[in-house]
Design a protein around this motif. Structure first.
Motif, PDB file in Angstrom:
ATOM      1  N   CYS A  72      -7.199  44.037 -16.958  1.00  0.00           N
ATOM      2  CA  CYS A  72      -8.581  44.021 -16.481  1.00  0.00           C
ATOM      3  C   CYS A  72      -9.555  44.329 -17.616  1.00  0.00           C
ATOM      4  O   CYS A  72     -10.600  43.680 -17.764  1.00  0.00           O
ATOM      5  N   ASN A  73      -9.230  45.314 -18.433  1.00  0.00           N
ATOM      6  CA  ASN A  73     -10.105  45.679 -19.544  1.00  0.00           C
ATOM      7  C   ASN A  73     -10.215  44.548 -20.549  1.00  0.00           C
ATOM      8  O   ASN A  73     -11.293  44.303 -21.113  1.00  0.00           O
ATOM      9  N   ALA A  74      -9.118  43.842 -20.786  1.00  0.00           N
ATOM     10  CA  ALA A  74      -9.161  42.713 -21.714  1.00  0.00           C
ATOM     11  C   ALA A  74     -10.024  41.577 -21.160  1.00  0.00           C
ATOM     12  O   ALA A  74     -10.746  40.906 -21.912  1.00  0.00           O
ATOM     13  N   VAL A  75      -9.962  41.355 -19.846  1.00  0.00           N
ATOM     14  CA  VAL A  75     -10.827  40.339 -19.230  1.00  0.00           C
ATOM     15  C   VAL A  75     -12.294  40.751 -19.378  1.00  0.00           C
ATOM     16  O   VAL A  75     -13.154  39.917 -19.681  1.00  0.00           O
ATOM     17  N   LEU A  76     -12.580  42.032 -19.195  1.00  0.00           N
ATOM     18  CA  LEU A  76     -13.949  42.532 -19.383  1.00  0.00           C
ATOM     19  C   LEU A  76     -14.434  42.341 -20.816  1.00  0.00           C
ATOM     20  O   LEU A  76     -15.638  42.237 -21.064  1.00  0.00           O
ATOM     21  N   MET A  77     -13.507  42.284 -21.770  1.00  0.00           N
ATOM     22  CA  MET A  77     -13.843  42.083 -23.175  1.00  0.00           C
ATOM     23  C   MET A  77     -13.995  40.604 -23.521  1.00  0.00           C
ATOM     24  O   MET A  77     -14.121  40.245 -24.697  1.00  0.00           O
ATOM     25  N   ASP A  78     -13.955  39.738 -22.489  1.00  0.00           N
ATOM     26  CA  ASP A  78     -14.172  38.294 -22.646  1.00  0.00           C
ATOM     27  C   ASP A  78     -13.039  37.601 -23.409  1.00  0.00           C
ATOM     28  O   ASP A  78     -13.240  36.549 -24.018  1.00  0.00           O
ATOM     29  N   VAL A  79     -11.832  38.185 -23.354  1.00  0.00           N
ATOM     30  CA  VAL A  79     -10.707  37.614 -24.085  1.00  0.00           C
ATOM     31  C   VAL A  79     -10.169  36.363 -23.408  1.00  0.00           C
ATOM     32  O   VAL A  79      -9.712  35.432 -24.067  1.00  0.00           O
ATOM     33  N   GLY A  80     -10.207  36.326 -22.069  1.00  0.00           N
ATOM     34  CA  GLY A  80      -9.677  35.177 -21.355  1.00  0.00           C
ATOM     35  C   GLY A  80      -9.633  35.443 -19.864  1.00  0.00           C
ATOM     36  O   GLY A  80     -10.150  36.455 -19.383  1.00  0.00           O
TER      37      GLY A  80
END
Length: 307
Positions: free
Chosen positions: A230-238
């Motif tokens: 979830c945190n990685a998605v929030l970072m706009d990674v994918g």
């Protein structure tokens, strides 16, 4: 009580084939376990174990004695634990295994209410993303999904969470909203590696009509924890396929957007696991009831659904 301690040392040693393993379960030293078993053998006048440097093996007399006492021991121990009700409150150390992210978000906030209601229970909660063996590890309760129902363990279902496809608004800024599953197959994705199997989990999806399809995500990042995803998605990674319990707050505040809302993934039942003993210790029984009532009151089964 001395004889009961000796019998308990024997039963746990027989179950684990090891004085050392029995000692870890009972909070004693291997020497104390060995002494208890030797005392029991002296009182009975028979040898219960064949001892070697590698493992313990039950003798014929030991096998017969184990069959006669093991079930009764569990009943006596539960009765002793439940006797605390005569003093007004269940008591004792309550060992609970919880998945990291889920436990912190949904169970840990209940701690204050639980210890206020049951002040004589001491919570011993372990946050860990792994399969646990309740019986051999001496754990009273586990909350999670996919735990193997070994002999002596039962599961009470709490909810059937779904997984949903999500992305951040910034990641979607230069893209058209997808209309079919194939539209997202070329987008960078954050995929999950199972902590139990070590395998990358596929994106198998279905809709309300029970039509099924699978997406081959373009894996940009591999993580093994849903909150980290979830945190990685929030970072706009994918984009990612994430269980609703971990993503629902982000969907509610708009920091993440659900994609293709007609489609969802199954993760199996979320359950609370505990011993199948007929006379359950009071500390375990009240905790199970406490968690089940919380899920019912908050309607978490509905909130964890994709619809």
């Amino acid at each position: 009580m001395e004889t009961l301690a000796s019998i308990e040392s024997f039963v746990r040693s027989a179950e684990t084939s090891s004085f050392s393993a029995a000692a870890r379960l009972l909070g004693l030293t291997p020497a104390a376990i060995s002494k208890n078993v030797a005392t029991l053998e002296g009182k009975l006048g028979v040898r219960l174990f064949q001892r070697s440097t590698r493992r313990l093996t039950l003798t014929e007399a030991g096998e017969a004695f184990l069959l006669e006492v093991s079930g009764g021991l569990d009943t006596v121990q539960a009765a002793l634990a439940n006797a605390s009700r005569n003093r007004g409150q269940p008591s004792g150390t309550l060992k609970v295994s919880l998945a990291f992210a889920f436990g912190r978000q949904y169970i840990l906030p209940l701690l204050t209410d639980f210890i206020a209601k049951y002040p004589d229970i001491q919570p011993d909660w372990r946050f860990e993303n792994r399969q646990v063996d309740l019986i051999n590890e001496g754990i009273d309760v586990a909350i999670g999904g996919g735990i193997e129902l070994s002999p002596g363990v039962v599961a009470r279902e709490l909810a059937r969470p779904h997984m949903v496809l999500v992305a951040s608004p910034a990641f979607l800024a230069d893209k058209k909203m997808p209309k079919v599953l194939a539209d997202v197959s070329a987008w960078d994705a954050i995929v999950r590696r199972s902590s139990n199997t070590g395998r990358i989990q596929p994106w198998q999806l279905r809709n309300k009509n029970n039509e099924q399809d699978m997406v081959e995500p373009k894996a940009r990042v591999i993580l093994n924890d849903p909150e980290a995803i979830c945190n990685a998605v929030l970072m706009d990674v994918g984009i990612a396929l994430v269980p609703m319990p971990h993503v629902r707050n982000y969907l509610q505040d708009g920091s993440l957007i659900r994609l293709l809302p007609k489609w969802y993934g199954d993760v199996g039942p979320l359950a609370i696991y505990f011993s199948s003993a007929k006379l359950l210790p009071a500390k375990t029984r009240v905790f199970v009831d406490f968690i089940v009532e919380h899920f019912r009151h908050e309607d978490l089964a509905k909130k964890f659904s994709a619809f």
